[in-house]
Enzyme design. Sequence first.
Site, PDB file in Angstrom:
ATOM      1  N   GLU A 111     -34.563  -9.658  -2.534  1.00  0.00           N
ATOM      2  CA  GLU A 111     -33.619  -9.903  -1.319  1.00  0.00           C
ATOM      3  C   GLU A 111     -32.409 -10.627  -1.380  1.00  0.00           C
ATOM      4  OE1 GLU A 111     -35.922 -10.307   2.599  1.00  0.00           O
ATOM      5  OE2 GLU A 111     -34.156 -11.480   3.261  1.00  0.00           O
ATOM      6  N   ASP A 132     -29.641 -12.501   0.674  1.00  0.00           N
ATOM      7  CA  ASP A 132     -29.135 -12.710   2.202  1.00  0.00           C
ATOM      8  C   ASP A 132     -27.856 -13.288   2.395  1.00  0.00           C
ATOM      9  OD1 ASP A 132     -31.612 -11.688   2.890  1.00  0.00           O
ATOM     10  OD2 ASP A 132     -32.518 -13.712   2.981  1.00  0.00           O
ATOM     11  N   GLU A 191     -26.812 -14.546   6.220  1.00  0.00           N
ATOM     12  CA  GLU A 191     -27.273 -14.732   7.515  1.00  0.00           C
ATOM     13  C   GLU A 191     -26.159 -15.783   8.234  1.00  0.00           C
ATOM     14  OE1 GLU A 191     -31.962 -13.733   7.459  1.00  0.00           O
ATOM     15  OE2 GLU A 191     -31.601 -15.769   7.768  1.00  0.00           O
ATOM     16  N   HIS A 216     -25.794 -19.006   6.176  1.00  0.00           N
ATOM     17  CA  HIS A 216     -27.223 -19.148   5.316  1.00  0.00           C
ATOM     18  C   HIS A 216     -27.277 -17.969   4.073  1.00  0.00           C
ATOM     19  CE1 HIS A 216     -31.678 -20.036   5.293  1.00  0.00           C
ATOM     20  NE2 HIS A 216     -31.542 -19.023   5.038  1.00  0.00           N
ATOM     21  N   THR A 217     -27.482 -18.496   2.848  1.00  0.00           N
ATOM     22  CA  THR A 217     -27.772 -17.483   1.848  1.00  0.00           C
ATOM     23  C   THR A 217     -29.024 -17.944   1.227  1.00  0.00           C
ATOM     24  OG1 THR A 217     -26.893 -19.135   0.243  1.00  0.00           O
ATOM     25  CG2 THR A 217     -25.159 -17.544   1.291  1.00  0.00           C
ATOM     26  N   ASN A 218     -29.527 -16.623   0.539  1.00  0.00           N
ATOM     27  CA  ASN A 218     -30.628 -16.947  -0.050  1.00  0.00           C
ATOM     28  C   ASN A 218     -31.066 -15.765  -0.908  1.00  0.00           C
ATOM     29  OD1 ASN A 218     -33.341 -18.189  -0.643  1.00  0.00           O
ATOM     30  ND2 ASN A 218     -34.339 -17.842   1.526  1.00  0.00           N
ATOM     31  N   GLU A 242     -32.386 -21.544  -0.561  1.00  0.00           N
ATOM     32  CA  GLU A 242     -31.235 -21.315   0.284  1.00  0.00           C
ATOM     33  C   GLU A 242     -30.099 -22.339   0.062  1.00  0.00           C
ATOM     34  OE1 GLU A 242     -34.489 -22.733   0.789  1.00  0.00           O
ATOM     35  OE2 GLU A 242     -35.615 -21.218   2.128  1.00  0.00           O
ATOM     36  N   ASP A 278     -35.669 -19.893  18.522  1.00  0.00           N
ATOM     37  CA  ASP A 278     -36.627 -21.002  18.374  1.00  0.00           C
ATOM     38  C   ASP A 278     -36.343 -21.663  16.898  1.00  0.00           C
ATOM     39  OD1 ASP A 278     -36.887 -18.438  16.941  1.00  0.00           O
ATOM     40  OD2 ASP A 278     -39.102 -18.953  16.439  1.00  0.00           O
ATOM     41  N   TRP A 279     -35.328 -21.117  16.280  1.00  0.00           N
ATOM     42  CA  TRP A 279     -34.982 -22.160  14.975  1.00  0.00           C
ATOM     43  C   TRP A 279     -33.494 -22.125  14.541  1.00  0.00           C
ATOM     44  CZ3 TRP A 279     -32.792 -19.711  10.942  1.00  0.00           C
ATOM     45  CH2 TRP A 279     -32.981 -18.156  10.612  1.00  0.00           C
ATOM     46  N   ARG A 282     -38.377 -31.677  -0.394  1.00  0.00           N
ATOM     47  CA  ARG A 282     -39.072 -30.450  -0.259  1.00  0.00           C
ATOM     48  C   ARG A 282     -39.552 -29.992  -1.577  1.00  0.00           C
ATOM     49  NH1 ARG A 282     -35.608 -25.113   0.922  1.00  0.00           N
ATOM     50  NH2 ARG A 282     -37.254 -23.676   0.787  1.00  0.00           N
TER      51      ARG A 282
END
Length: 289
Positions: free
Chosen positions: A107, A109, A111, A124-126, A136, A200-201, A275
Amino acid sequence: MATFSTHSGVLPNPSIFLISVFVASLVTVGANFIRDAEITWGEGRAKIIEGGRGLTLSLDQYSGSGFQSKNEYILGRFDMQLKLVPGNSAGTVTTFFLSSQGEGHDEIDFEFLGNSSGEPYTVHTNVYAQGKGNKEQQFHLWFDPSAAFHTYSIVWNPQRIIFLVDNIPLRVFHNHESIGIPFPKSQAMRVHCSLWNADDWATQGGRVKTDWTKAPFIASYRDLNINACFPGSCGTDSFNAEAWQTQELDAKGRNRLRWVQQKHMVYSYCSDIQRFPQGIPAECKRSRF
Ligand SMILES: *[C@@H]1O[C@H](CO)[C@@H](O)[C@H](O)[C@H]1NC(C)=O
């Protein structure tokens, strides 16, 4: 934007280019949403307009909506003009991405996370390869993406994936298979677009909720341009004929990327030490550009 497909490399005469558009089977140029897309969810909330040149998605309390390309592609350049939900778009997410299907999917992305009026969208890219993402990077744009159409592009070739906004590079994800990092390159993908509720996020970590009194929320898509290979039909004689197939950043592009990454990037997994307590991913240690 002019895009041409040729089977043989150098064709200087423009009229020959035009003829070659009709004989080439590898490439779709100037997609028409009626012919090339199918609405996948949201019933009447997705509307094809302007004879197939445009498509609007809407979101209300009951449902969002989405569409996908009918065809699947392996490697290509995908340009979409997009005008995002204006005003208070907090909680909404508008997407334009490529994805394969099934287990271990790939994928790429884009977004767009909405925000309260006057606050910036987050882009947002991923990149997922063989089912794994966690790559991300997020940006705030240098313009209001809901005020007018802008062009968002994904260049996907065997060496790299380039995310562009109005032809300015936001991000380059290099192929680091040589050091064992999976790179999406063998699964065919469709173009997918959607508008949905993620309060929710999405906005400020879920603290700002969607204001349903402002519904329906509407995002507009226009002028999808696909210049790509179909599965199994990217033969060697056509493979180097298209600019995207070897596209990389020149000195000016690298400068612009540096500017974007220094001034407009708000998150990168490569800098998220907490992370990755066992060390940041190996590809991050390589050149960012
Ligand atoms: C919304 O605006 C705030 C404040 O400017 C910002 O921190 C945040 O990144 C923006 N985007 C989202 C999706 O929350």
